[in-house]
Design a protein around this motif. Structure first.
Motif, short mmCIF file in Angstrom:
data_model
loop_
_atom_site.label_atom_id
_atom_site.label_comp_id
_atom_site.label_asym_id
_atom_site.label_seq_id
_atom_site.Cartn_x
_atom_site.Cartn_y
_atom_site.Cartn_z
N GLN A 103 0.82 -1.22 0.00
CA GLN A 103 0.00 0.00 0.00
C GLN A 103 0.85 1.27 0.00
O GLN A 103 0.55 2.22 -0.70
CB GLN A 103 -0.92 -0.01 1.23
CG GLN A 103 -1.80 1.23 1.34
CD GLN A 103 -2.70 1.14 2.55
OE1 GLN A 103 -2.85 0.10 3.15
NE2 GLN A 103 -3.31 2.27 2.89
N ASP A 104 1.95 1.27 0.78
CA ASP A 104 2.77 2.47 0.94
C ASP A 104 4.11 2.28 0.23
O ASP A 104 5.16 2.13 0.84
CB ASP A 104 3.01 2.76 2.42
CG ASP A 104 1.70 2.92 3.17
OD1 ASP A 104 0.76 3.44 2.56
OD2 ASP A 104 1.64 2.53 4.33
N LYS A 105 4.05 2.26 -1.07
CA LYS A 105 5.26 2.01 -1.83
C LYS A 105 6.25 3.17 -1.77
O LYS A 105 7.44 2.99 -2.04
CB LYS A 105 4.90 1.73 -3.30
CG LYS A 105 4.14 0.41 -3.48
CD LYS A 105 3.85 0.14 -4.93
CE LYS A 105 3.10 -1.16 -5.10
NZ LYS A 105 2.79 -1.46 -6.51
N ASN A 106 5.74 4.36 -1.43
CA ASN A 106 6.64 5.51 -1.41
C ASN A 106 7.44 5.63 -0.11
O ASN A 106 8.32 6.47 0.00
CB ASN A 106 5.84 6.81 -1.62
CG ASN A 106 4.83 7.01 -0.50
OD1 ASN A 106 4.26 6.07 -0.02
ND2 ASN A 106 4.60 8.27 -0.14
N ILE A 107 7.14 4.79 0.90
CA ILE A 107 7.89 4.81 2.15
C ILE A 107 8.88 3.64 2.12
O ILE A 107 8.55 2.55 1.66
CB ILE A 107 6.94 4.67 3.37
CG1 ILE A 107 7.75 4.73 4.66
CG2 ILE A 107 6.13 3.42 3.32
CD1 ILE A 107 6.87 4.75 5.91
N PRO A 108 10.12 3.85 2.56
CA PRO A 108 11.12 2.76 2.53
C PRO A 108 10.62 1.52 3.27
O PRO A 108 10.00 1.62 4.33
CB PRO A 108 12.33 3.38 3.24
CG PRO A 108 12.16 4.85 3.05
CD PRO A 108 10.69 5.11 3.07
N SER A 109 10.91 0.36 2.68
CA SER A 109 10.39 -0.89 3.26
C SER A 109 10.90 -1.12 4.67
O SER A 109 10.17 -1.66 5.51
CB SER A 109 10.78 -2.07 2.35
OG SER A 109 12.20 -2.15 2.24
N VAL A 110 12.15 -0.68 4.94
CA VAL A 110 12.67 -0.93 6.28
C VAL A 110 11.95 -0.10 7.33
O VAL A 110 12.00 -0.40 8.51
CB VAL A 110 14.19 -0.62 6.33
CG1 VAL A 110 14.97 -1.60 5.48
CG2 VAL A 110 14.48 0.82 5.92
N ILE A 111 11.28 0.97 6.91
CA ILE A 111 10.60 1.86 7.86
C ILE A 111 9.22 1.31 8.22
O ILE A 111 8.66 1.64 9.26
CB ILE A 111 10.49 3.28 7.28
CG1 ILE A 111 11.88 3.80 6.90
CG2 ILE A 111 9.86 4.24 8.29
CD1 ILE A 111 12.88 3.78 8.03
N HIS A 112 8.64 0.43 7.35
CA HIS A 112 7.32 -0.13 7.64
C HIS A 112 7.28 -0.79 9.00
O HIS A 112 6.26 -0.77 9.69
CB HIS A 112 6.96 -1.17 6.56
CG HIS A 112 6.42 -0.56 5.31
ND1 HIS A 112 5.16 -0.03 5.22
CD2 HIS A 112 7.00 -0.39 4.10
CE1 HIS A 112 4.96 0.43 4.00
NE2 HIS A 112 6.07 0.22 3.29
N LEU A 113 8.39 -1.36 9.36
CA LEU A 113 8.47 -2.08 10.63
C LEU A 113 8.13 -1.23 11.83
O LEU A 113 7.60 -1.70 12.83
CB LEU A 113 9.89 -2.65 10.78
CG LEU A 113 10.25 -3.34 12.08
CD1 LEU A 113 9.46 -4.62 12.25
CD2 LEU A 113 11.74 -3.62 12.13
N PHE A 114 8.43 0.09 11.72
CA PHE A 114 8.35 0.96 12.91
C PHE A 114 7.08 1.79 12.95
O PHE A 114 6.89 2.57 13.88
CB PHE A 114 9.58 1.87 12.94
CG PHE A 114 10.87 1.13 12.82
CD1 PHE A 114 11.30 0.30 13.84
CD2 PHE A 114 11.65 1.22 11.68
CE1 PHE A 114 12.48 -0.41 13.74
CE2 PHE A 114 12.83 0.52 11.57
CZ PHE A 114 13.25 -0.30 12.59
#
Length: 415
Positions: free
Chosen positions: A261-272
């Motif tokens: 869904q949030d492709k514009n946010i870095p994948s490593v940041i999804h975790l937080f």
């Protein structure tokens, strides 16, 4: 002072207690979640294996209990049979004692009758044929009137002697028979007493063995209770890991959903995202500020060495719960950027770092500038004014990251 500031100040002291432990499935990446799922499956299988072992152990215990219980019942029957034999022996002994006493009385009576018979013979001989205190059969015969009288006297003498002799012989024979029976009775009585002693010894042995079996049976029942408790614990443990696996699978699915869904946010940041939002509910620190600081301090495409090795996402210096990690870093002193080696806090996991970061911003040093902030801009500059970084453009960089990645959409309404 606005309501958000009051919440931040009021909860500052309790953040560490409320958020001391990370969420159960909190992991660094989707791959770590998958790894955790595999661990859950492994732990659950180990617990199930223990369940099977305990079931087998319990079954063996119950079989042994059944064998011991059967042995105890057999011993009880043997004890009952021995007790019956003892009672019977005692009855026989009493009977034989009575018979022996009767026999003794009969022997005494017969001895008296023999003695009386002897006295009677002597007295009769004295009365009829006494001469000077002795029996004179010759004189009796010589005194016969004729031959016929002589024969009659001879027959009389023989008849008297034979009758007395027969009576005495029969009485003496009866006495010998009674004495023989008396001997047999004594031997029988001795044998009965010996049998009684053996039976009583056997009874004592059986009761001792039964007592030991009862103790063993009690121990087996106690052991069965312990096995049952362990079995119950293993079943609960297996169910616990099953629930953990389901929870981790749900979080992995959510992680993958947000990633798409949030492709514009870095994948490593999804975790937080989720932990930052959880902290915002408790502290009022905007989620976008937390995420922007992570990207600025630890990188956007991949995490920094400090973040990977020290679990330190914010470049917080000092000694952390897991110690200190020393790395080179850039500082701006009097407008000049220099490279220095500094000691940074080391954490056991990322969530521990997120909580510590929240506690840092809730200190009076920062709250002086943050408690009256009414926008993300004011909040970012408040962090810079509190001395979080020596970079004079720190607030501008935070706001640029928030804008470029659209991080404000994750905020829960702090502003």
């Amino acid at each position: 002072m606005n309501g958000r500031s009051l919440v931040k100040i009021g909860l500052a002291a309790s953040v560490s207690l409320l958020l001391l432990q990370p969420p159960t499935a909190f992991a660094d990446t989707g791959s770590e979640l998958q790894q955790q799922i595999r661990k859950d499956q492994q732990h659950r299988q180990e617990a199930l294996n223990k369940v099977q072992d305990k079931k087998a152990e319990l079954n063996a215990n119950q079989n042994q209990q059944s064998v011991i219980s059967h042995q105890v019942q057999e011993l009880e029957l043997q004890i009952q049979a021995s007790n019956n034999q003892i009672l019977s022996k005692r009855h026989d002994i009493e009977t034989q004692k009575k018979n022996l006493e009767t026999l003794k009385n009969n022997i005494a009576m017969l001895e008296k009758r023999i003695q009386d018979r002897k006295e009677l013979i002597k007295e009769r001989a004295r009365t009829a044929y006494m001469n000077g205190g002795s029996i004179d059969y010759l004189e009796l015969l010589v005194d016969a009137q004729n031959f016929y009288d002589f024969i009659n006297r001879m027959v009389f003498i023989n008849k008297i002697a034979e009758q007395d002799r027969a009576i005495l012989q029969k009485q003496m024979k009866d006495q010998k028979e009674l004495e023989k029976n008396q001997k047999v009775l004594k031997e029988t009585l001795a044998k009965l007493n010996e049998d009684l002693q053996n039976l009583e010894a056997l009874m004592a042995t059986l009761k001792s063995k039964q007592a030991k079996q009862q103790i063993l049976l009690s121990q087996l029942k106690e052991q069965a209770g312990q096995i049952t408790q362990a079995l119950s614990s293993n079943l609960k443990q297996a169910e616990h890991y099953k629930q953990l696996e389901a929870q981790h699978r749900a979080e992995l699915a959510e992680w993958e959903r947000q990633l798409k869904q949030d492709k514009n946010i870095p994948s490593v940041i999804h975790l937080f995202v989720a932990p930052a939002q959880q902290l915002e509910k408790s502290t009022g620190i905007p989620t976008s500020i937390t995420l922007a600081q992570i990207i600025l301090e630890s990188g956007s495409q991949s995490l920094s060495q400090l973040a990977r090795e020290g679990k330190n996402l914010f470049g917080i210096k000092g000694t952390g719960p897991a110690g200190t990690i020393y790395l080179t870093t850039h500082e701006v002193i009097n407008g000049t950027e220099i490279t220095v080696e500094a000691g940074f806090k080391r954490y056991h996991n990322y969530y521990e770092c997120l909580v510590d970061h929240a506690n840092v911003l809730l200190k009076p040093r920062y709250q002086t500038y943050l408690k009256n902030a009414h926008s993300l801009e004011e909040y970012a500059y408040g962090i810079q004014d509190g001395g979080y970084s020596t970079d004079p453009t720190y607030a501008i960089k935070l706001l640029t990251i928030i804008k470029d990645y659209g991080l404000s959409r994750y905020d829960l309404g702090s502003f």
